[in-house]
Design a protein around this motif. Sequence first.
Motif, PDB file in Angstrom:
ATOM      1  N   ASP A   1       0.865  -1.016   0.092  1.00  0.00           N
ATOM      2  CA  ASP A   1      -0.019   0.045  -0.143  1.00  0.00           C
ATOM      3  C   ASP A   1       0.855   1.332  -0.136  1.00  0.00           C
TER       4      ASP A   1
ATOM      5  N   HIS B   1       1.096  -6.413   1.931  1.00  0.00           N
ATOM      6  CA  HIS B   1      -0.147  -7.482   2.110  1.00  0.00           C
ATOM      7  C   HIS B   1      -0.080  -8.334   1.215  1.00  0.00           C
TER       8      HIS B   1
ATOM      9  N   PHE C   1      -2.454 -11.294  -0.267  1.00  0.00           N
ATOM     10  CA  PHE C   1      -3.709 -11.903  -0.561  1.00  0.00           C
ATOM     11  C   PHE C   1      -3.944 -13.295  -1.283  1.00  0.00           C
TER      12      PHE C   1
ATOM     13  N   PRO D   1      -9.997  -9.901  -2.938  1.00  0.00           N
ATOM     14  CA  PRO D   1     -10.731  -9.570  -1.683  1.00  0.00           C
ATOM     15  C   PRO D   1     -12.275  -9.147  -2.482  1.00  0.00           C
TER      16      PRO D   1
ATOM     17  N   ASP E   1     -12.946  -8.783   3.655  1.00  0.00           N
ATOM     18  CA  ASP E   1     -11.626  -9.412   3.671  1.00  0.00           C
ATOM     19  C   ASP E   1     -10.551  -8.412   3.386  1.00  0.00           C
ATOM     20  N   VAL E   2     -11.058  -6.870   3.397  1.00  0.00           N
ATOM     21  CA  VAL E   2     -10.128  -5.894   3.312  1.00  0.00           C
ATOM     22  C   VAL E   2     -10.671  -4.796   3.754  1.00  0.00           C
TER      23      VAL E   2
ATOM     24  N   CYS F   1      -8.624  -8.087   9.283  1.00  0.00           N
ATOM     25  CA  CYS F   1      -8.340  -8.430   8.232  1.00  0.00           C
ATOM     26  C   CYS F   1      -7.244  -7.301   7.812  1.00  0.00           C
ATOM     27  N   PRO F   2      -6.817  -7.439   6.500  1.00  0.00           N
ATOM     28  CA  PRO F   2      -5.597  -6.497   5.860  1.00  0.00           C
ATOM     29  C   PRO F   2      -6.431  -5.089   6.032  1.00  0.00           C
TER      30      PRO F   2
ATOM     31  N   TRP G   1      -5.625  -1.776   4.103  1.00  0.00           N
ATOM     32  CA  TRP G   1      -4.972  -0.826   2.971  1.00  0.00           C
ATOM     33  C   TRP G   1      -5.088   0.526   3.245  1.00  0.00           C
TER      34      TRP G   1
END
Length: 267
Positions: free
Chosen positions: A7, A13, A15, A19, A79-80, A100-101, A103
């Motif tokens: 990011d 990150h 994945f 996502p 998911d993000v 979750c991640p 960003w």
Amino acid sequence: MAKTLKDQLGTEHIFETTPKRIVSLVPSQTELLYDLGLEDSIVGITKFCIHPFHLKSTKTIVGGTKNVKIDKIMALQPDVIIANKEENTLEIVESLKGICPVWVTDIISVEDNLKMIEDLGLLFNKRVEAQKWLDKIKFAHQDFLQFVQDQPEKKVAYFIWANPYMVAGNDTFINTLLKLNKWNNIYEAKEGRYPEVELKKMRLEGDPDFVFLSSEPFPFKDEHAFEVGRFTHHAKTAFVDGEMFSWYGTHLFRAFDYFKKIHQRLQ
């Protein structure tokens, strides 16, 4: 196949899949996700995400940009989460990393904005849609640079708040767009990104040609325009659409036409 992406803070990150469930904590980025064709993937937004307007009735509201409801976000099983360095606090970002991640974008320049669009195109497998918007924005940007080259340079003060009075300073997307318009920010050298200022010192600190009162985050009224105007020699005071100066993403494409209209209005 797993994707490894960084990011705009340089955080890496991983994945495993694209996502599918997105929580957006930034109004302009919600609009961008919609414009990339991701409406069905957006599950949560903030109460300030007003474009497109119908999302407020079809998506879960997870609070504001500075005070999110973590339990609501967790229940959405995203998911993000898409956040922004300026709009959302470090504490918010840290508190959400367990879900979750997260960003995080960081937008100061036009180039940062283009990079964000490109990055989200990669992240969500919307490269074609992202490229279309990149081409549109770059074309509109070049067209605007042609337009503005004939405009004279002017000094401006861009107010974002009253009582206390606060302005846009350096290292802000607002300041970048002012410069793009050949409007030199009299408070650019002042310490802090959104410094407090004293109206009575305005002449000494630059004596602007134009004073802009932004429509957000503070609802300026005629009495503020009158009060600010008392402390300049000759400045024209104008109410301006704050979204056009501070929203990034695809909103920048819409801003260029708006800026042309302001130049014409101020002449």
